[in-house]
Design a protein around this motif. Structure first.
Motif, PDB file in Angstrom:
ATOM      1  N   VAL A 166       0.065 -11.732  -0.667  1.00 19.01           N
ATOM      2  CA  VAL A 166       0.439 -11.036   0.779  1.00 19.01           C
ATOM      3  C   VAL A 166       0.264  -9.764   0.267  1.00 19.01           C
ATOM      4  O   VAL A 166       0.984  -8.821  -0.397  1.00 19.01           O
ATOM      5  CB  VAL A 166       1.789 -11.400   1.120  1.00 19.01           C
ATOM      6  N   SER A 167      -0.605  -8.986   1.045  1.00 15.98           N
ATOM      7  CA  SER A 167      -1.010  -7.579   0.791  1.00 15.98           C
ATOM      8  C   SER A 167      -0.807  -6.926   2.222  1.00 15.98           C
ATOM      9  O   SER A 167      -1.169  -7.238   3.273  1.00 15.98           O
ATOM     10  CB  SER A 167      -2.243  -7.415   0.595  1.00 15.98           C
ATOM     11  N   VAL A 168       0.271  -5.757   1.954  1.00 11.52           N
ATOM     12  CA  VAL A 168       0.611  -5.349   3.368  1.00 11.52           C
ATOM     13  C   VAL A 168       0.055  -3.828   3.313  1.00 11.52           C
ATOM     14  O   VAL A 168       0.410  -3.127   2.526  1.00 11.52           O
ATOM     15  CB  VAL A 168       2.213  -5.278   3.562  1.00 11.52           C
TER      16      VAL A 168
ATOM     17  N   ASP B   4       0.800  -1.279  -0.101  1.00 10.06           N
ATOM     18  CA  ASP B   4       0.049   0.013  -0.064  1.00 10.06           C
ATOM     19  C   ASP B   4       0.765   1.184   0.079  1.00 10.06           C
ATOM     20  O   ASP B   4       2.085   1.335   0.353  1.00 10.06           O
ATOM     21  CB  ASP B   4      -0.843   0.065   1.175  1.00 10.06           C
ATOM     22  N   GLY B   5       0.254   2.549  -0.372  1.00  9.77           N
ATOM     23  CA  GLY B   5       0.730   3.636  -0.176  1.00  9.77           C
ATOM     24  C   GLY B   5       0.644   4.220   1.250  1.00  9.77           C
ATOM     25  O   GLY B   5      -0.089   3.684   1.972  1.00  9.77           O
ATOM     26  N   GLY B   6       1.235   5.453   1.536  1.00  8.88           N
ATOM     27  CA  GLY B   6       1.176   6.065   2.884  1.00  8.88           C
ATOM     28  C   GLY B   6       2.335   6.810   3.375  1.00  8.88           C
ATOM     29  O   GLY B   6       2.302   6.983   4.488  1.00  8.88           O
ATOM     30  N   GLY B   7       3.291   7.169   2.465  1.00 12.66           N
ATOM     31  CA  GLY B   7       4.187   8.144   2.610  1.00 12.66           C
ATOM     32  C   GLY B   7       5.363   7.475   3.875  1.00 12.66           C
ATOM     33  O   GLY B   7       5.777   6.301   3.655  1.00 12.66           O
ATOM     34  N   ILE B   8       5.714   8.336   4.951  1.00 17.79           N
ATOM     35  CA  ILE B   8       6.648   7.772   5.721  1.00 17.79           C
ATOM     36  C   ILE B   8       6.120   6.566   6.620  1.00 17.79           C
ATOM     37  O   ILE B   8       6.953   5.830   7.214  1.00 17.79           O
ATOM     38  CB  ILE B   8       6.896   8.999   6.734  1.00 17.79           C
ATOM     39  N   ARG B   9       4.663   6.385   6.482  1.00 21.92           N
ATOM     40  CA  ARG B   9       4.291   5.159   7.281  1.00 21.92           C
ATOM     41  C   ARG B   9       4.674   3.717   6.596  1.00 21.92           C
ATOM     42  O   ARG B   9       4.383   2.617   7.036  1.00 21.92           O
ATOM     43  CB  ARG B   9       2.763   5.086   7.161  1.00 21.92           C
ATOM     44  N   GLY B  10       5.210   4.096   5.516  1.00 16.46           N
ATOM     45  CA  GLY B  10       5.998   2.550   4.813  1.00 16.46           C
ATOM     46  C   GLY B  10       6.898   2.159   5.608  1.00 16.46           C
ATOM     47  O   GLY B  10       7.346   1.001   5.538  1.00 16.46           O
ATOM     48  N   ILE B  11       7.252   2.979   6.594  1.00 16.96           N
ATOM     49  CA  ILE B  11       8.306   2.238   7.679  1.00 16.96           C
ATOM     50  C   ILE B  11       7.795   0.785   8.337  1.00 16.96           C
ATOM     51  O   ILE B  11       8.320   0.181   8.661  1.00 16.96           O
ATOM     52  CB  ILE B  11       8.677   3.298   8.771  1.00 16.96           C
ATOM     53  N   ILE B  12       6.270   1.056   8.731  1.00 13.48           N
ATOM     54  CA  ILE B  12       5.680   0.063   9.095  1.00 13.48           C
ATOM     55  C   ILE B  12       5.614  -1.212   8.261  1.00 13.48           C
ATOM     56  O   ILE B  12       6.042  -2.349   8.609  1.00 13.48           O
ATOM     57  CB  ILE B  12       4.234   0.169   9.524  1.00 13.48           C
TER      58      ILE B  12
ATOM     59  N   GLY C 239       3.322  -1.984  -6.146  1.00 13.72           N
ATOM     60  CA  GLY C 239       3.362  -1.127  -5.104  1.00 13.72           C
ATOM     61  C   GLY C 239       2.590   0.120  -5.829  1.00 13.72           C
ATOM     62  O   GLY C 239       2.810   0.544  -6.643  1.00 13.72           O
ATOM     63  N   SER C 240       2.073   0.855  -4.581  1.00  5.84           N
ATOM     64  CA  SER C 240       1.816   2.425  -5.027  1.00  5.84           C
ATOM     65  C   SER C 240       2.306   3.366  -4.005  1.00  5.84           C
ATOM     66  O   SER C 240       2.451   2.846  -2.597  1.00  5.84           O
ATOM     67  CB  SER C 240       0.068   2.324  -4.701  1.00  5.84           C
TER      68      SER C 240
END
Length: 345
Positions: free
Chosen positions: A235-237, A11-19, A50-51
């Motif tokens: 597997v979708s994260v 998924d997309g999410g900016g800096i939340r890609g850390i998770i 990926g987005s």
């Protein structure tokens, strides 16, 4: 026994890609423990989608070494976010003063982002990814979705520099200016973040996988060509559940300006949830055993901010902690994912 097609969607999410990176790191560690001490996650999937921030992570995982295997570990993707995130998303005091809250211009300068992408990916071409990809963007000139698929990039018309692919998928409206890039056929595109239509690109990844001749593309006669849903492991994260409530009183007689930010938030969340619903229902039609081959890994943000560009040390720490908490609570499922990836490699 034919090998199922293993799909990773980010998924997309900016800096939340850390998770996302924290969760993927644990899966990679299980691969190293159960199969190969030198295992890299990029070698254990047959298609990675990926987005936005997910597109950046996908590109790191698919970066080739000299042997055409995955070069980087998930830890290196995590380091990229933790170390470079602030320089990518930083907004100077002067920019904030003349452009409060991004009302008059894009919220973040694209200069730092482009520099980091150029330093990391250099002249890497899309066609050289180690596995098939699907990275999303949206063409605001032609008004249609644009997918970057490495397995189609053998022709110049569909081939791009990876740094340009990442610039396009990360061009979130109100955060970065649109990306103006060219293919190796010199066709120009004006693109924005694919998250505007597929912040969760898992359903796009499923559709793309249906038309791929995996035996030919992966040079593996045991793979299933043009797979149906029963032939897939998906597997979708996600990058953290965002459930900000909006009250009727807040929007009674609200104008366009007041609706902008909440509407973007709602549209992004709604897409993520709808894709999950559709895939879950598709896999449920396969019976109890195959239904378990769809894994939606969506953590709670806990104390981390839902903002995509909050790069304070405190928030980065909270994002890492949110990822670690999810790992702790879901070790069994994550280990099962690793075992399935090994079984069908």
């Amino acid at each position: 026994m034919p090998k199922k097609i293993r799909i990773l969607s980010l998924d997309g999410g900016g800096i939340r890609g850390i998770i996302t990176c924290v969760i993927l790191k644990y899966i990679e560690e299980q691969l190293q423990k159960l199969d190969n001490p030198e295992a890299k996650l990029g070698d254990y999937f047959d298609l990675i989608a990926g987005s936005s921030t997910g597109g950046l992570i996908a590109s790191v995982l698919l970066f080739p070494d000299k042997n055409k295997k995955a070069k980087f570990s998930v830890q290196e993707a995590l380091d990229l976010y933790a170390e470079k995130g602030d320089s990518i998303f930083n907004v100077s005091f002067w920019e904030s003063l003349i452009n409060p809250f991004g009302l008059f211009n894009e919220k973040i300068s694209e200069v730092n982002l482009e520099k980091q992408l150029d330093d990391f990916f250099k002249k890497l071409e899309l066609k050289d990814f180690v596995k098939p990809s699907l990275i999303t963007s949206y063409d605001i000139d032609a008004r249609k979705a644009k997918f970057f698929t490495s397995h189609d990039a053998i022709i110049p018309l569909e081939n791009f520099y990876v740094k340009d692919v990442c610039r396009a998928t990360a061009a979130a409206p109100t955060y970065f200016e649109p990306a103006k890039i060219s293919s190796f056929y010199n066709q120009e595109f004006t693109l924005i973040d694919g998250g505007v239509f597929a912040n969760n690109p898992a359903l796009c990844a499923y559709a793309e996988a249906r038309k791929i001749d995996f035996q030919k593309v992966l040079n593996d006669p045991e793979k299933i060509n043009f797979p149906s849903v029963k032939d897939m492991i998906i597997v979708s994260v996600g990058t953290g559940t965002v459930l900000k409530s909006y009250k009727f009183e807040d929007f009674d007689n609200a104008g366009k300006l007041k609706w902008i930010t909440p509407l973007i938030d709602i549209l992004l969340s709604a897409n993520v949830e709808t894709v999950d619903y559709n895939l879950r229902k598709m896999f449920e039609t396969l019976g109890s055993r195959n239904a378990k081959n769809y894994h939606r890994l969506m953590p709670d943000l806990k104390n981390a901010s839902p903002e995509m560009d909050k790069t304070t040390k405190k928030n980065i720490k909270e994002l890492i902690q949110a990822g670690l908490y999810y790992v702790e609570q879901n070790q069994a499922e994550l280990t099962t994912v690793a075992k399935k990836l090994i079984r069908y490699k």
